[in-house]
Design a protein around this motif. Structure first.
Motif, PDB file in Angstrom:
ATOM      1  N   GLU A 147      25.490 -33.138  20.542  1.00  0.00           N
ATOM      2  CA  GLU A 147      25.625 -32.076  21.489  1.00  0.00           C
ATOM      3  C   GLU A 147      26.835 -31.361  21.140  1.00  0.00           C
ATOM      4  OE1 GLU A 147      23.182 -31.229  23.535  1.00  0.00           O
ATOM      5  OE2 GLU A 147      22.031 -32.652  22.463  1.00  0.00           O
ATOM      6  N   GLY A 150      31.920 -31.894  25.093  1.00  0.00           N
ATOM      7  CA  GLY A 150      33.015 -31.379  25.671  1.00  0.00           C
ATOM      8  C   GLY A 150      33.706 -32.416  26.580  1.00  0.00           C
ATOM      9  N   GLY A 151      34.057 -31.830  27.679  1.00  0.00           N
ATOM     10  CA  GLY A 151      34.651 -32.584  28.668  1.00  0.00           C
ATOM     11  C   GLY A 151      36.065 -31.899  29.438  1.00  0.00           C
ATOM     12  N   CYS A 154      39.464 -30.717  26.838  1.00  0.00           N
ATOM     13  CA  CYS A 154      39.123 -29.701  25.433  1.00  0.00           C
ATOM     14  C   CYS A 154      40.143 -28.655  25.313  1.00  0.00           C
ATOM     15  CB  CYS A 154      37.795 -29.171  25.716  1.00  0.00           C
ATOM     16  SG  CYS A 154      36.390 -30.327  25.828  1.00  0.00           S
ATOM     17  N   ARG A 161      33.600 -32.175  17.915  1.00  0.00           N
ATOM     18  CA  ARG A 161      33.649 -31.487  16.644  1.00  0.00           C
ATOM     19  C   ARG A 161      34.899 -31.834  15.961  1.00  0.00           C
ATOM     20  NH1 ARG A 161      33.418 -25.889  17.744  1.00  0.00           N
ATOM     21  NH2 ARG A 161      35.362 -25.959  18.043  1.00  0.00           N
ATOM     22  N   GLY A 180      32.181 -36.035   4.489  1.00  0.00           N
ATOM     23  CA  GLY A 180      33.559 -36.406   4.985  1.00  0.00           C
ATOM     24  C   GLY A 180      34.112 -37.843   4.404  1.00  0.00           C
ATOM     25  N   LEU A 192      29.552 -30.018   5.738  1.00  0.00           N
ATOM     26  CA  LEU A 192      28.230 -30.560   6.308  1.00  0.00           C
ATOM     27  C   LEU A 192      28.458 -31.262   7.516  1.00  0.00           C
ATOM     28  CD1 LEU A 192      26.062 -31.909   3.093  1.00  0.00           C
ATOM     29  CD2 LEU A 192      25.802 -29.522   4.271  1.00  0.00           C
ATOM     30  N   ARG A 194      30.355 -30.609   9.953  1.00  0.00           N
ATOM     31  CA  ARG A 194      30.400 -29.853  11.201  1.00  0.00           C
ATOM     32  C   ARG A 194      29.217 -29.110  11.218  1.00  0.00           C
ATOM     33  NH1 ARG A 194      34.771 -31.221   9.439  1.00  0.00           N
ATOM     34  NH2 ARG A 194      36.126 -32.544  10.776  1.00  0.00           N
ATOM     35  N   LEU A 195      28.334 -28.912  10.260  1.00  0.00           N
ATOM     36  CA  LEU A 195      26.913 -28.536  10.338  1.00  0.00           C
ATOM     37  C   LEU A 195      26.039 -29.301  11.314  1.00  0.00           C
ATOM     38  CD1 LEU A 195      24.892 -26.262   9.787  1.00  0.00           C
ATOM     39  CD2 LEU A 195      24.436 -27.332   7.638  1.00  0.00           C
ATOM     40  N   GLY A 198      26.676 -30.907  16.620  1.00  0.00           N
ATOM     41  CA  GLY A 198      26.065 -29.862  17.656  1.00  0.00           C
ATOM     42  C   GLY A 198      24.834 -29.245  17.172  1.00  0.00           C
ATOM     43  N   SER A 199      24.081 -30.188  15.954  1.00  0.00           N
ATOM     44  CA  SER A 199      22.905 -29.528  15.539  1.00  0.00           C
ATOM     45  C   SER A 199      21.771 -30.122  16.522  1.00  0.00           C
ATOM     46  CB  SER A 199      22.656 -29.776  14.173  1.00  0.00           C
ATOM     47  OG  SER A 199      22.622 -31.056  14.021  1.00  0.00           O
ATOM     48  N   GLU A 416      29.097 -26.345  26.601  1.00  0.00           N
ATOM     49  CA  GLU A 416      28.913 -27.819  26.362  1.00  0.00           C
ATOM     50  C   GLU A 416      27.730 -28.710  26.480  1.00  0.00           C
ATOM     51  OE1 GLU A 416      32.391 -29.760  28.435  1.00  0.00           O
ATOM     52  OE2 GLU A 416      31.194 -29.534  30.417  1.00  0.00           O
TER      53      GLU A 416
END
Lengths: 471, 471
Positions: A147, A150-151, A154, A161, A180, A192, A194-195, A198-199, A416
């Motif tokens: 997801e 956040g929080g 931030c 991320r 990484g 990849l 960071r791809l 959040g996917s 978020e």
């Protein structure tokens, strides 16, 4: 229902007790934290190793059965609802913290590790994992990654991320990729990592997570500022930024939220204020002292009627416990609480507060709003009742107007909480057809058979029906 | 040579003076900052608008002519070399700083805007753009985005990726996508922004860039610590981290680099030291003072023979000018300077320094090494001479051993210089076939015709021939 062939393959891979098909289990995993959404899984798998995840992916891929990955299911966008059936792959048993590397300031965890456990393990070595989604006491790192959670921290510290350094991911063809690593700098190929962040579980199943830690801040302190109007609170928030202070948190609660909190868990919040800002700073003690003084000054200049500064941890913790009580307190106000996540550039906060107010009044609703003022990330909430379709339709229209207003202000439909099912119809409001097409192309490239979390993120556009949009 | 049809289409789109085909122009754009690499472009386009970029992409796509995007060409991985011919698309004329948004701490620029210009425009409003690649005085933001550029401030401030909030990108089909925006939090769909960052011009042409700024630090100060051995310097670097200080920069220069700098631009560096660390802290004055004291203490405990602390800006600037002179100073030592970019997790710095030393000695070479100790990002350099193939082969073998050693230590083949052509053969050493396949799938999804920067990043694996690898 699983086919006999698929059941046999899954049992072979998972062993006893890790494939659930009882009605009770299916009912438990049919739902998650997002109200009003439910599905009907064919089964629930509880793998413990990457090899088992690979076996599940291969077996489901060949059987054409979709996989809905989930951890604790605390997301608020119905992202883990098995609305098309299929297999729920729950990472709850892959919950180890594998390493805290004090020399490199990193941690490696399995996806089912709980956010608060990681925070505690880091703290034991004087290190700090900043992302703090509201559900941190039960949410999993895998869910946080899916997801891009956040929080409250931030503005200063960034989102999930910004802490993920590497991943192990099982792809749709059953291959396992590593992205990484522990290198602070690494530009060997596409990002990849960071791809996948959040996917929302649509591109692969994350089986290991490497995160960055930072040294724990030496000191912290909190200012509570009370305002007679929402406008003053928004102006004070902007003034803090204009003073070039980057607070660790800059939260706000409106009058209705304050009332709900005080009724649920009396915390000494001023029930006569129209809004309060809770502003925390952490870091070097001298910086904390100076910044808190600056924050207090600009809040006073912006019209704060009451100001309290808490520098001892217990007093600060009490204030933050009040803030963290906002959601449970509001959840008591009706059979179901509808909460949204519209976000605007922080300079448009006052405009967004006005738009929320107008949308609620336009539908004859009483909203309570709290959220991350420093991020422009607001959580307007409204008590609802699924037995009252007319009420639910009014709430729906109000939120439509809120999304439209956020977009008109340069904002977004979700800051978020993610897209999932709940926002999928609105995503085309936020993104152009070309941008949507590029995202779909990436999805097809990595998951051509739509195996992972099918139906999430991408959906037919929701028609704009909100009355404000017809004006 | 362009076909007549393509030339006509490009001229129609660009107007006079923006399509270069003279031998002089083609020679100028055949090369870039990476030594020993040259190509032969068919033409050079200098667009000024996104619409012109779209027209170029459409025309070249239909003609099957590849596009090599570039800004100032300062990358060090031959990423902007038109080795397969095609059209060089240079963004030099798209160099406007469109906005500094002081309320949201953002800046919007065209891709040809120079990094130092953005830094100056931000500074004029008390704001700060931290990424500082060595070439910042001429490098462009578009190039920074393409390479995910680093610099000296990454340990504390992160790399270019951490500052890019949104992009406008022209895709291979001529569509224009917008990613991200001014929202501090935004999880509406996949993170295409960071997929494009570091993709080296292979996925699209960036035409607008929105970056995050931060308040300028109030104070700064620098410690210069001199050591009798590389090991002590590496240990001191680790000790700073162990003390939970996050310096703004933690740089090191070895004896050969110090000698080159002092011969090129006398700066008062101690030529009798085996290594120096240059450590900067910035932020609140009290934090700077405390951290510099901690840094000085741990360096002394690690065996620093000489320690100087510079808190007045002029004195600090002189030290940093010496550090920034390292590359030009070393470039004078031979007809060509071969510089590499191997990177390891910071805890393995001492091991990496030993491996560089062993590789150089094994090939009878004299290396000079400097770099970002706090990031584990080292730049070993060796003077070469293209007229001496035997020498060049020895240098090549030494660097192969260095890459292999970095990988064995959990490191990477490039920390901040990119893959381009120069490292393409080594990328399969760093990434598994499965990870490479996933990256290729993304490339195919967004650029199925291999229109953008063809041949970069992806290449056949380079066989491992280094003698250390046969041991």
């Amino acid at each position: 229902m699983l086919s006999d062939t698929l059941r046999r393959r899954l049992l072979d891979a998972l062993g006893d007790g890790a494939l659930l098909e009882s009605p009770e289990a299916l009912a438990a995993y049919a739902v998650a934290a997002t109200p009003l959404f439910a599905g009907a899984p064919a089964a629930v798998a509880l793998p413990t190793t990457t090899a088992q995840v690979v076996a599940i992916v291969r077996a489901c891929g060949e059987a054409g059965v979709g996989i809905v990955p989930r951890g604790s299911g605390t997301n608020l966008s119905a992202g883990t609802i098995p609305d098309r059936g299929g297999l729920v792959l729950c990472t709850a048993r892959m919950n180890r913290i594998l390493e805290i590397d004090a020399a490199n300031w990193t941690a490696e965890v399995e996806p089912g590790a709980v956010t608060a456990s990681l925070q505690a393990a880091a703290a034991a070595q004087g290190l700090y994992y900043p992302p703090d989604p509201g559900s941190q006491r039960i949410s999993t790192l895998g869910g946080n990654v899916a997801e891009n959670s956040g929080g409250m921290r931030c503005l200063k510290y960034g989102v999930t991320r910004d802490y993920v350094m590497g991943l192990e991911v099982v792809l749709a063809d059953g291959s396992v990729v590593q992205t990484g690593g522990k290198n602070v700098k690494d530009v060997a190929g596409y990002d990849l990592t960071r791809l996948f962040v959040g996917s929302e579980g649509t591109l692969g199943i994350v089986t290991r997570i490497l995160v960055r830690l930072v040294p724990a801040p030496q000191a912290r302190g909190t200012v509570l500022a009370c305002f007679a109007g929402m406008e003053e609170a928004a102006a004070a928030s902007a003034a803090v930024i204009a003073a070039h202070v980057i607070p660790a948190a800059l939260e706000f609660l409106d009058r209705a939220t304050i009332a709900a909190v005080e009724s649920y868990q009396p915390s000494g919040l001023p029930t006569d204020a129209a809004a309060v800002l809770l502003i925390e700073q952490d870091g070097h003690p001298a910086q904390v002292a100076d910044d808190l003084a600056t924050i207090a000054r600009v809040c006073r200049e912006a019209g704060a009627s009451d100001l309290r500064t808490a520098t001892d941890p217990a007093a600060a913790d009490r204030l933050w416990a009040a803030r963290r009580a906002a959601l449970p307190a509001l959840a008591r106000l009706g059979p179901v609480l509808i909460m949204e996540d519209a976000t605007v550039p922080r300079s448009r906060l006052a405009d967004m507060v006005r738009a929320i107010d107008a949308a609620a009044r336009g539908q004859g609703l009483r909203f309570a709003t709290f959220g991350h003022a420093g991020d422009g990330n607001l959580h307007p909430t409204c008590p609802g009742d699924a037995r009252d379709p007319a009420l639910m339709a009014r709430i729906d229209r109000a939120f439509e107007e809120i999304f439209a207003a956020a977009l008109a202000l340069g904002g977004t439909i979700t800051g978020e909480h993610g897209v999932g099912l709940a926002k999928a119809g609105y995503l085309p409001w936020r993104l152009s057809p070309e941008t949507m097409a590029a995202m779909r192309a990436v999805k097809r490239a990595l998951d051509p058979g739509d195996l992972f979390n099918p139906g999430k993120i991408f959906a037919a556009p929701r028609p704009r029906t909100g009355s404000a949009l017809h004006a």
